[in-house]
Design a protein around this motif. Structure first.
Motif, PDB file in Angstrom:
ATOM      1  N   TYR A  25     -19.268   0.897  11.855  1.00 40.90           N
ATOM      2  CA  TYR A  25     -20.546   1.601  11.917  1.00 40.90           C
ATOM      3  C   TYR A  25     -21.252   1.308  13.238  1.00 40.90           C
ATOM      4  O   TYR A  25     -21.847   2.201  13.855  1.00 40.90           O
ATOM      5  CB  TYR A  25     -21.464   1.212  10.762  1.00 40.90           C
ATOM      6  CG  TYR A  25     -20.921   1.472   9.372  1.00 40.90           C
ATOM      7  CD1 TYR A  25     -19.774   2.234   9.160  1.00 40.90           C
ATOM      8  CD2 TYR A  25     -21.553   0.924   8.255  1.00 40.90           C
ATOM      9  CE1 TYR A  25     -19.272   2.448   7.889  1.00 40.90           C
ATOM     10  CE2 TYR A  25     -21.065   1.136   6.973  1.00 40.90           C
ATOM     11  CZ  TYR A  25     -19.921   1.891   6.800  1.00 40.90           C
ATOM     12  OH  TYR A  25     -19.446   2.089   5.533  1.00 40.90           O
ATOM     13  N   ARG A  26     -21.168   0.045  13.682  1.00 38.12           N
ATOM     14  CA  ARG A  26     -21.797  -0.308  14.958  1.00 38.12           C
ATOM     15  C   ARG A  26     -21.114   0.420  16.114  1.00 38.12           C
ATOM     16  O   ARG A  26     -21.785   0.895  17.046  1.00 38.12           O
ATOM     17  CB  ARG A  26     -21.757  -1.827  15.156  1.00 38.12           C
ATOM     18  CG  ARG A  26     -22.690  -2.592  14.233  1.00 38.12           C
ATOM     19  CD  ARG A  26     -22.812  -4.047  14.631  1.00 38.12           C
ATOM     20  NE  ARG A  26     -21.597  -4.808  14.378  1.00 38.12           N
ATOM     21  CZ  ARG A  26     -21.325  -5.443  13.237  1.00 38.12           C
ATOM     22  NH1 ARG A  26     -22.198  -5.422  12.240  1.00 38.12           N
ATOM     23  NH2 ARG A  26     -20.206  -6.131  13.097  1.00 38.12           N
ATOM     24  N   VAL A  47     -27.074   2.422  12.796  1.00 40.85           N
ATOM     25  CA  VAL A  47     -26.397   1.749  11.692  1.00 40.85           C
ATOM     26  C   VAL A  47     -27.115   1.924  10.354  1.00 40.85           C
ATOM     27  O   VAL A  47     -26.464   2.218   9.339  1.00 40.85           O
ATOM     28  CB  VAL A  47     -26.166   0.262  12.020  1.00 40.85           C
ATOM     29  CG1 VAL A  47     -25.646  -0.491  10.787  1.00 40.85           C
ATOM     30  CG2 VAL A  47     -25.174   0.118  13.166  1.00 40.85           C
ATOM     31  N   PRO A  48     -28.456   1.770  10.273  1.00 36.53           N
ATOM     32  CA  PRO A  48     -29.106   1.961   8.969  1.00 36.53           C
ATOM     33  C   PRO A  48     -28.880   3.359   8.389  1.00 36.53           C
ATOM     34  O   PRO A  48     -28.698   3.502   7.172  1.00 36.53           O
ATOM     35  CB  PRO A  48     -30.591   1.720   9.272  1.00 36.53           C
ATOM     36  CG  PRO A  48     -30.585   0.815  10.457  1.00 36.53           C
ATOM     37  CD  PRO A  48     -29.422   1.275  11.287  1.00 36.53           C
ATOM     38  N   ALA A  49     -28.852   4.380   9.242  1.00 39.32           N
ATOM     39  CA  ALA A  49     -28.601   5.741   8.758  1.00 39.32           C
ATOM     40  C   ALA A  49     -27.171   5.885   8.277  1.00 39.32           C
ATOM     41  O   ALA A  49     -26.900   6.585   7.286  1.00 39.32           O
ATOM     42  CB  ALA A  49     -28.889   6.747   9.867  1.00 39.32           C
ATOM     43  N   LEU A  50     -26.237   5.228   8.945  1.00 37.13           N
ATOM     44  CA  LEU A  50     -24.844   5.285   8.524  1.00 37.13           C
ATOM     45  C   LEU A  50     -24.649   4.590   7.173  1.00 37.13           C
ATOM     46  O   LEU A  50     -23.930   5.088   6.301  1.00 37.13           O
ATOM     47  CB  LEU A  50     -23.936   4.649   9.576  1.00 37.13           C
ATOM     48  CG  LEU A  50     -23.737   5.450  10.855  1.00 37.13           C
ATOM     49  CD1 LEU A  50     -23.019   4.610  11.902  1.00 37.13           C
ATOM     50  CD2 LEU A  50     -22.952   6.726  10.584  1.00 37.13           C
ATOM     51  N   ILE A  51     -25.294   3.443   7.004  1.00 39.70           N
ATOM     52  CA  ILE A  51     -25.195   2.743   5.723  1.00 39.70           C
ATOM     53  C   ILE A  51     -25.745   3.614   4.600  1.00 39.70           C
ATOM     54  O   ILE A  51     -25.133   3.723   3.526  1.00 39.70           O
ATOM     55  CB  ILE A  51     -25.938   1.390   5.786  1.00 39.70           C
ATOM     56  CG1 ILE A  51     -25.224   0.436   6.735  1.00 39.70           C
ATOM     57  CG2 ILE A  51     -26.052   0.773   4.387  1.00 39.70           C
ATOM     58  CD1 ILE A  51     -25.962  -0.876   6.966  1.00 39.70           C
ATOM     59  N   ALA A  52     -26.878   4.266   4.851  1.00 39.07           N
ATOM     60  CA  ALA A  52     -27.468   5.133   3.831  1.00 39.07           C
ATOM     61  C   ALA A  52     -26.543   6.302   3.509  1.00 39.07           C
ATOM     62  O   ALA A  52     -26.369   6.672   2.336  1.00 39.07           O
ATOM     63  CB  ALA A  52     -28.825   5.641   4.304  1.00 39.07           C
ATOM     64  N   LEU A  53     -25.935   6.898   4.537  1.00 38.84           N
ATOM     65  CA  LEU A  53     -25.011   8.015   4.317  1.00 38.84           C
ATOM     66  C   LEU A  53     -23.785   7.568   3.529  1.00 38.84           C
ATOM     67  O   LEU A  53     -23.366   8.247   2.577  1.00 38.84           O
ATOM     68  CB  LEU A  53     -24.571   8.595   5.660  1.00 38.84           C
ATOM     69  CG  LEU A  53     -23.507   9.704   5.575  1.00 38.84           C
ATOM     70  CD1 LEU A  53     -24.117  10.984   5.032  1.00 38.84           C
ATOM     71  CD2 LEU A  53     -22.852   9.946   6.929  1.00 38.84           C
ATOM     72  N   SER A  61     -22.546  -0.396  -0.792  1.00 37.44           N
ATOM     73  CA  SER A  61     -23.880  -0.973  -0.958  1.00 37.44           C
ATOM     74  C   SER A  61     -24.843  -0.374   0.053  1.00 37.44           C
ATOM     75  O   SER A  61     -24.540  -0.269   1.239  1.00 37.44           O
ATOM     76  CB  SER A  61     -23.830  -2.490  -0.777  1.00 37.44           C
ATOM     77  OG  SER A  61     -25.145  -3.026  -0.774  1.00 37.44           O
ATOM     78  N   ALA A  62     -26.027   0.008  -0.431  1.00 38.34           N
ATOM     79  CA  ALA A  62     -27.055   0.561   0.450  1.00 38.34           C
ATOM     80  C   ALA A  62     -27.916  -0.526   1.077  1.00 38.34           C
ATOM     81  O   ALA A  62     -28.799  -0.224   1.885  1.00 38.34           O
ATOM     82  CB  ALA A  62     -27.939   1.534  -0.336  1.00 38.34           C
TER      83      ALA A  62
END
Length: 268
Positions: A25-26, A47-53, A61-62
């Motif tokens: 993701y990074r 990265v936060p947007a990728l984790i959410a997606l 895990s979100a």
């Protein structure tokens, strides 16, 4: 199907680690080609947007504070995506369109794609095989890896130069790669030869992302450390990304093959 996905660890707690996914993701957020694998995202994807997606589309895990342990895939999301995947196969068969199948995971997914190629061919689709034998130089962190493009049972893959595969011998028939260069080479060769071009590309990694980026409908499986396919799906370049561990033993994908062919009404 749900029980099989969990038992084979195709979904649920999978072998792919949270650390590996976050590292990818990074790289994707930094627009590193190794993670983009042929996709050119339209939006910003920190990265936060990728984790959410990935939480939404895969079931990881979100919580950004979760940084270790096995990653997770929601089996219900996998089944929903397999249904959508089957619908695209059915549409291709009904229209008898030319299709291209390619994999960067020949050791694991070749049989899965080869079964689809056979079923689509039987339904009247032309399974394309351009650029066979063409040299492709793939850049890796260890330098340039000279490869050649080949086909096994209608499925495109790359072979490392100097590595021979003997029919019937154990081992993968081709090399593992995320590169978008193979599908670009195939499409360029098809254009130079006057076509036809595929109207559907079925595969993984760079096969899906690069084809989708060029405006060709593309579908395929993707692990939790392959955010490019899910970003492509969110932005409209990829039609279907199926969340599933893409590196388990090849035998465990056979029930998925039967499932999608049955759903597509293409069982042979």
């Amino acid at each position: 199907m749900r029980a099989h996905l969990l038992a084979a660890r195709l979904a649920g707690h999978i072998a792919t680690s949270r650390e590996k996914s976050l590292r990818r993701y990074r790289l994707f957020a930094a627009r590193d080609p190794r993670a983009l694998i042929g996709l050119e995202p339209e939006g910003e994807w920190p990265v936060p947007a990728l984790i959410a997606l990935m939480a939404q589309q895969c079931g990881v895990s979100a919580d950004p504070a979760t940084v270790s342990g096995p990653d997770t895939i929601d089996p219900d999301r996998t089944i929903d995506a397999l249904d959508a995947f089957a619908a695209r196969l059915r549409s291709a068969a009904e229209r008898r369109i030319p299709v291209l199948l390619g994999t960067g995971h020949p050791g694991r997914l070749l049989d899965f794609y080869a079964s689809l190629a056979s079923a689509l061919s039987s339904a009247g689709c032309t399974v394309l095989t351009p650029a066979e034998g063409r040299r492709i130089d793939i850049t890796t962190r260890f330098g340039v890896r000279p490869c050649s493009l080949g086909y096994v049972r209608g499925v495109a893959l790359v072979r490392e130069a100097g590595v021979r595969h003997v029919a019937g011998a154990p081992g993968a028939p081709g090399a593992h790669t995320h590169s978008p260069l193979p599908v670009r080479t195939v499409l360029a060769d098809a254009i130079a030869a006057g076509g036809p071009l595929p109207e559907l590309v079925i595969g993984d990694h760079g096969w899906v992302c690069a084809a989708g980026q060029l405006g060709i409908e593309a579908i395929g499986p993707a692990d939790t450390d392959d955010p490019a396919l899910f970003v492509g799906q969110a932005e409209g370049q990829v039609s279907v990304a199926v969340p599933v561990d893409d590196a388990v033993r090849s035998v465990h994908y056979r029930p998925l093959t039967r499932y999608v062919l049955n759903r597509a009404r293409l069982s042979q």
